[in-house]
Structure formats: C-alpha cells, structure tokens
Enzyme design. Structure first.
Site, PDB file in Angstrom:
ATOM      1  N   CYS A 177      42.699  40.085  38.682  1.00 60.50           N
ATOM      2  CA  CYS A 177      43.828  39.248  38.334  1.00 60.50           C
ATOM      3  C   CYS A 177      44.583  38.678  39.532  1.00 60.50           C
ATOM      4  O   CYS A 177      44.073  37.812  40.204  1.00 60.50           O
ATOM      5  CB  CYS A 177      44.748  40.039  37.420  1.00 60.50           C
ATOM      6  SG  CYS A 177      45.678  38.984  36.307  1.00 60.50           S
ATOM      7  N   HIS A 204      41.811  44.237  33.712  1.00 63.02           N
ATOM      8  CA  HIS A 204      42.549  45.462  34.051  1.00 63.02           C
ATOM      9  C   HIS A 204      42.051  46.585  33.133  1.00 63.02           C
ATOM     10  O   HIS A 204      41.106  46.439  32.385  1.00 63.02           O
ATOM     11  CB  HIS A 204      44.039  45.248  33.785  1.00 63.02           C
ATOM     12  CG  HIS A 204      44.715  44.267  34.656  1.00 63.02           C
ATOM     13  ND1 HIS A 204      45.076  44.546  35.947  1.00 63.02           N
ATOM     14  CD2 HIS A 204      45.152  42.990  34.417  1.00 63.02           C
ATOM     15  CE1 HIS A 204      45.705  43.487  36.460  1.00 63.02           C
ATOM     16  NE2 HIS A 204      45.750  42.549  35.556  1.00 63.02           N
TER      17      HIS A 204
END
Ligand code: GLN
Length: 242
Positions: free
Chosen positions: A94, A191
């Site tokens: 990310c 994640h």
C-alpha cells in the site's frame, strides 16, 4: 546461513497487521535453521549497499508518507533500486508500494515523489477501498489479503501486475489488476498481514535471498496446514463480502 531482513520505515509505516510480514519471514527462516536478523531503516537512517537480503516496506497514512517520501529521495532510494536491480527480494504494501512508484498524489497537500522502482503512479480517488481482496496470480496462484486505501495505482507499459482481481478493488478498481511485480520486488495493496496467509510468497522471497547471498536454491518444506487453513477461511470470508 543467516539472512538480514531490512524493515523500511517500520516505525512510521506499519498498519493493518503489516508487522506480521516481518514476523512470518523471520519465523519461516528459523524453522529451517536459517538465522534471521531484522534491522530497521527509518527516517534519517542510512541504507548500506550489500548488507540486507530481504526488504519490507509496509503501509501508512498520507500524513506519515510525507516525511518518508522526502527521506527515500536521493542516495537511499538509489541504493534500494540498485539492490532490487541486483535481484534483492522486496515486499511492499500500500503506502510503501505507492512510494516505490513515480509519485503519490494524496487528496490534500502536495504530490509526494517516489523513487520509480516500479513503473507506476498513484492518485487518491474519491472513494476509500476497504475490504478483503482475492487475486489470481500467474506466479503465486490464489492470494488473499485486506485492502484499505484511497490511492488508485496505474501501471506503466513496462510494469507487470502481481495478479488479476477476483474479489475487491486492487490497484484502482477499474483495470482489474492488483499489485506490481518487478524482478524479485513485489508491490501490492494486500494488508492483513499478507504473508502468514500466503506462505508461497514468503518462500519465494526467502528463496530469492538465499540464491543471491549463498547461491542456494533449495528450501526445505514446512507443515503449512495452519497457513492453508487461514488462507481458506480468509477466502471464504471474502466470498461472502461480494
Ligand atoms: N495513504 C495511502 C492511501 O490512502 C496508503 C494507505 C495504506 O497504506 N493503507 O492510499
């Protein structure tokens, strides 16, 4: 044998379980009798060429990315790019993934320069993508994780996506791709943490590190029944989210 894991910006960028990736890499080394050292390289810390075997860079909020973007410019970014060009394995998630591209333009504030390790750029969208993600990757098969980002990442002509989105949004919710894969460097929006539920990626990174440091290609098998069960339950949960 010993491997050194460089955790980039672990103090500033570590959200949604990202720390679990460093734990998974170190533990999967130790289960095979390979010593694993985790070394932090944060804001203001140097990056010594040749010292590290695996790099990890997690996610972070726009606020944290401002100082980190400034810190990775110049020599530090050049060293990281040279290590990856030389085959060093890297996993970025990310916010870290975004700053390994050319730039990230958040909602508010100035455009944050990246280091163009990946042929990609990111711009904050109007909607925040939050939820479980399942992708199909030619290299790694089915991967599962959790996304939470406003940045929309677009890949350039030389970039190779990590996989195709089956559930979730991925890079930008439009072109059906998730992540980026360049040499042994992986960028993704997954994640969770990613690695405990997707040991195939952990072993890919460890094998690449052993090959580069020791010329060793063999990696003993582990009992991944727990990891496989965690993966299956995460995919099941994602499937009902659809
Ligand atoms: N701040 C970035 C975004 O919102 C990255 C977020 C993250 O790392 N989860 O897109």
């Amino acid at each position: 044998m010993k491997l050194t894991i460089c955790w980039l910006y672990g103090n500033a960028m570590n959200i949604y379980g990202d720390r679990g990736n460093v734990l998974a890499l170190a533990q999967r080394c130790k289960w095979r009798g390979i010593d694993a050292d985790v070394v932090h390289s944060g804001i203001g810390d140097p990056l010594e060429p040749g010292r590290y075997d695996i790099f990890f860079w997690g996610g972070g909020q726009d606020r944290e990315q401002i100082n980190v973007s400034a810190d990775i410019q110049g020599r530090k970014g050049e060293v990281l790019k040279a290590e990856v060009a030389d085959g060093a394995p890297l996993l970025s998630v990310c916010g870290g993934y975004q700053l390994l591209g050319t730039y990230y333009r958040p909602h508010d504030g100035d455009e944050l320069p990246g280091i163009s390790l990946f042929d990609a750029w990111s711009v904050a969208g109007h909607e925040r993508f939050i939820g479980n993600v399942v992708i199909d990757s030619d290299e790694f098969g089915e991967l599962v994780g959790f996304e939470n980002h406003s940045g929309l990442t677009h890949l350039g002509p030389s970039a190779h996506p990590l996989g195709r989105v089956r559930i979730g949004h991925g890079n930008n919710g439009q072109d059906g791709f998730e992540g980026c894969h360049y040499k042994n460097a992986i960028g993704c929006y997954m994640h969770g943490a990613l690695l405990p539920k997707n040991p195939v990626v952990s072993d890919y990174l460890i094998r690449a590190a052993l090959r580069r440091r020791y010329g060793v290609d063999e990696l003993g098998a582990l009992d991944d029944s727990l990891e496989t069960a965690a993966h299956a339950s995460a995919v099941k949960r994602a499937s009902v989210q659809r």
